[in-house]
Enzyme design. Structure first.
Site, short mmCIF file in Angstrom:
data_model
loop_
_atom_site.label_atom_id
_atom_site.label_comp_id
_atom_site.label_asym_id
_atom_site.label_seq_id
_atom_site.Cartn_x
_atom_site.Cartn_y
_atom_site.Cartn_z
CD GLU A 20 52.30 -96.44 48.59
OE1 GLU A 20 51.99 -95.85 49.63
OE2 GLU A 20 53.07 -97.41 48.57
CB THR A 21 48.44 -97.89 41.89
OG1 THR A 21 48.20 -99.26 42.26
CG2 THR A 21 48.35 -97.76 40.39
#
Length: 273
Positions: free
Chosen positions: A47-48
């Site tokens: 994830e970002t």
């Protein structure tokens, strides 16, 4: 803009779960979704996280969204921990921080020892029969029990025989993908209660572009009620036994689950695009 890579749910670089963190300027709105997705794909971690400050008087302090390399997700624990870590270590925010997210307002509270505690909604577990189509064959292990984890998490929680089974799983990810919205959480009781953890897990999320997530905060909102009921204790420690590995301390408070861990900033640079 400064972009960071933070290893979450660990106190050592190159372990735990890496997340990209981008603090956006201004309090108006997020950039275009296509740009956010391109950045997440470029970072190419599970994830970002993208966050921007909210105006004074809002229900929260920062707005927060999470993207995998393939899609936006409704809840992410490790990237929330990573974002709170960056806010506090850079001085962008002090004290507890309230995040406005797709899963409601989530609060992250720092402690003097450097850990951060996340206040997340507890996943509503519903026991179910194993879905037809060979879940055990896809996972590569005998399935003892199966629970649906509700819409925020979107996984199947699958209990297997023991810790060794969890650690040695080599699932057929394409076959596993048909069994849930996001993926499968495989779990078992710890073989040795004196080893510093009460249960183990691994998480496989082929439907959102993540073959195996190293350490999954959101999964522990389902693991906490599952194992707290079994063990008769509200406070537990989970080991996610991926190759990178990480510990999540959990505390069940009815419809809320507290997730506590530490994080380490590993990379910091300038986003030029």
């Amino acid at each position: 803009m400064r972009i960071r890579i933070v290893d979450a749910f660990t106190d050592r670089p190159f372990s735990g779960n890496p997340a990209g963190v981008l603090l956006l300027p201004g309090a108006d709105a997020f950039p275009d979704d296509t740009w956010l997705q391109h950045v997440a794909l470029e970072v190419n971690h599970a994830e970002t996280a993208f966050a921007h400050p909210l105006p004074e008087g809002s229900e929260a302090d920062w707005a927060l969204r999470w993207f995998t390399p393939a899609t936006e997700v409704a809840m992410c624990g490790h990237a929330t921990l990573a974002t709170a870590h960056i806010l506090h270590t850079t001085g962008a925010h002090s004290g507890p921080v309230r995040f406005a997210t797709r899963s409601g307002v989530l609060v992250a509270t720092p402690a003097a020892d450097g850990s951060v505690t996340l206040d997340f909604p507890t996943a509503p577990l519903t026991r179910m029969d194993p879905p037809p189509g060979g879940l055990a064959e896809a996972l590569g292990a005998e399935v003892l029990t199966v629970h649906d984890t509700g819409p925020n998490v979107g996984d199947l929680l699958v209990e297997v025989a023991d810790e060794k089974t969890v650690r040695t799983l080599t699932p057929d990810l394409a076959a596993l993908a048909v069994h849930s919205e996001r993926g499968v959480i495989a779990t078992a009781l710890a073989d040795d209660p004196g080893a510093g953890h009460d249960f183990v897990s691994r998480c496989f999320f082929p439907n959102v572009g993540i073959d195996e997530d190293p350490v999954t905060g959101s999964a522990h909102t389902a693991l906490a009620p599952f194992w707290s009921k079994r063990l008769g204790r509200s406070r537990l420690t989970g080991l996610q036994a991926s190759p990178r590995s990480g510990l999540v301390r959990t505390e069940l408070r009815d419809d809320r689950t507290l997730l506590t861990g530490t994080a380490v900033t590993v990379i910091e640079g300038e986003l030029l695009a």
